[in-house]
Design a protein around this motif. Structure first.
Motif, short mmCIF file in Angstrom:
data_model
loop_
_atom_site.label_atom_id
_atom_site.label_comp_id
_atom_site.label_asym_id
_atom_site.label_seq_id
_atom_site.Cartn_x
_atom_site.Cartn_y
_atom_site.Cartn_z
N GLY A 96 0.86 -1.12 0.17
CA GLY A 96 -0.08 0.54 0.05
C GLY A 96 0.85 0.83 -0.01
O GLY A 96 0.56 2.32 -0.61
N VAL A 97 2.32 1.60 0.94
CA VAL A 97 2.53 2.28 0.46
C VAL A 97 3.75 2.21 -0.48
O VAL A 97 3.37 3.78 -0.55
CB VAL A 97 4.25 2.56 1.89
N ILE A 98 4.11 1.37 -1.18
CA ILE A 98 4.58 1.37 -2.12
C ILE A 98 4.37 2.26 -3.34
O ILE A 98 4.52 2.26 -4.00
CB ILE A 98 5.65 0.61 -2.47
N ASN A 99 2.65 1.48 -3.36
CA ASN A 99 1.56 1.87 -4.46
C ASN A 99 1.53 3.32 -4.71
O ASN A 99 1.87 3.70 -5.67
CB ASN A 99 0.39 0.79 -4.71
N GLY A 100 1.68 3.83 -3.65
CA GLY A 100 0.99 5.38 -3.22
C GLY A 100 2.88 6.12 -3.61
O GLY A 100 2.24 6.73 -4.55
N VAL A 101 3.78 5.66 -3.56
CA VAL A 101 5.47 6.34 -3.63
C VAL A 101 4.81 6.10 -5.03
O VAL A 101 5.41 7.23 -5.95
CB VAL A 101 6.28 5.16 -3.15
N ALA A 102 4.90 4.85 -6.05
CA ALA A 102 4.62 4.46 -7.03
C ALA A 102 4.27 5.66 -7.98
O ALA A 102 4.17 6.33 -9.15
CB ALA A 102 4.27 3.71 -7.62
N ALA A 103 2.75 5.93 -7.70
CA ALA A 103 1.95 7.46 -7.69
C ALA A 103 1.94 8.62 -8.48
O ALA A 103 1.65 8.63 -9.24
CB ALA A 103 0.64 6.66 -7.24
N VAL A 104 3.34 8.61 -7.30
CA VAL A 104 3.56 10.32 -7.09
C VAL A 104 5.27 10.63 -7.54
O VAL A 104 5.16 11.58 -8.23
CB VAL A 104 2.45 11.01 -5.98
N LEU A 105 6.07 9.69 -7.72
CA LEU A 105 7.21 9.87 -7.24
C LEU A 105 7.56 10.74 -8.81
O LEU A 105 8.65 11.58 -9.11
CB LEU A 105 7.95 9.09 -6.75
N PRO A 106 6.91 9.80 -9.85
CA PRO A 106 8.07 10.58 -11.26
C PRO A 106 7.73 11.82 -11.58
O PRO A 106 8.35 12.44 -11.89
CB PRO A 106 6.94 9.51 -11.72
#
Ligand SMILES: NC(=O)c1ccc[n+]([C@@H]2O[C@H](COP(=O)([O-])OP(=O)(O)OC[C@H]3O[C@@H](n4cnc5c(N)ncnc54)[C@H](OP(=O)(O)O)[C@@H]3O)[C@@H](O)[C@H]2O)c1
Length: 257
Positions: free
Chosen positions: A115-125
């Motif tokens: 749940g955390v890494i999915n969120g990071v992947a959604a905004v970090l780029p």
């Protein structure tokens, strides 16, 4: 735009319908920050959005990476670029060595880690592209040391700590900051199944949110509290194991934790 006292115009929060992140959302919104509140669709989420004109509900399941990516894009299209993304969706299940709840273990790892890494992947780029942004990840002090009854939750939070450290090292010079938030016990529905006698130094969600928001604008690597729990668990983590196990056993016997 009026000065909110915070360095973010738009904050995206997952787990926003929950106790701690809901409190953070309300406090930010009260100061005029635009809050995009994410959790699965529910009356709780709707009620949070209805509580302030500065909170908008963006329902999504953090376990579905594509849904979360679409959600983040929708937030940016409707509210503007996400300045701070706070990943707070999480759960706890008890861990009984005589009857290990494997389904609970997998669900905890999925929500607290994926749940955390999915969120990071959604905004970090997007943040990397514009060389600005702040990621905040809800960990837990119980990620620092193994603890009886914590085999699922502690393992998931240990993974979160490692993810945070790995990201922090790589984010240097990118303009994007990362903060790991490591509370001890907070009185919320998440740990309702935890024996109340074992919850030492438990604090209210209001105090927890206040402490987080007092430090988060300074973009530290970690916000950890209360100091007694932080000090003990980090000391135990750094001790040689031949010494740490007896110390933890002694502590549990002496305090009933
Ligand atoms: N409480 C503590 O003692 C404590 C201590 C240290 C760290 N923390 C951490 O702080 C964070 C918040 O804890 P809390 O006590 O405030 O928890 P909480 O009140 O139980 O809230 C959990 C949140 O996670 C959301 N969630 C669960 N499954 C989801 C999914 N699949 N997709 C999207 N959202 C989902 C819930 O929303 P829906 O179910 O409505 O979707 C809810 O908003 C967690 O990461 C927790 O591990 C808590």
């Amino acid at each position: 735009m009026a000065d909110t006292g915070y360095p973010w115009k738009v904050v995206w929060i997952t787990g926003a319908s929950g106790a701690i992140c809901g409190e953070i959302a309300r406090r930010l919104a009260a100061k005029g920050v635009k809050v995009a509140a994410t959790a699965r669709p529910s009356e709780r989420l709707d009620a949070l959005a209805a509580s302030s004109p500065n909170i908008a509900a963006f329902p999504a399941d953090v376990l579905k990476p594509d849904e979360l990516k679409t959600c983040a894009a929708k937030v940016e299209a409707e509210l503007g670029q996400i300045d701070l993304a706070l990943f707070g969706a999480g759960m706890y299940v008890p861990f009984d060595i005589r009857n290990i709840d494997l389904d609970g273990f997998r669900k905890t790892m999925a929500l607290n880690v994926d749940g955390v890494i999915n969120g990071v992947a959604a905004v970090l780029p997007n943040m990397l592209e514009r060389r600005a942004g702040h990621l905040a990840i809800m960990g837990s002090l119980f990620g620092y040391a193994g603890w009886p009854g914590n085999g699922s939750y502690g393992a998931s939070k240990a993974a979160v700590i490692n993810i945070a450290e790995s990201l922090k090292l790589e984010l240097r010079g990118t303009g994007v900051d990362l903060t790991l938030i490591s509370p001890g016990f907070v009185d919320t529905p998440l740990n309702a199944a935890y024996d109340p006698k074992k919850k030492l130094f438990v604090m209210k969600k209001e105090r927890c949110a206040r402490k987080i928001l007092a430090k988060l604008p300074k973009r530290p690597y970690e916000i950890a509290f209360p100091i007694q729990v932080e000090g003990f668990l980090k000391t135990v983590r750094d001790m040689p194991r031949f010494a740490s196990f007896p110390v933890v056993r002694w502590f549990i016997k002496a305090t009933g934790a």
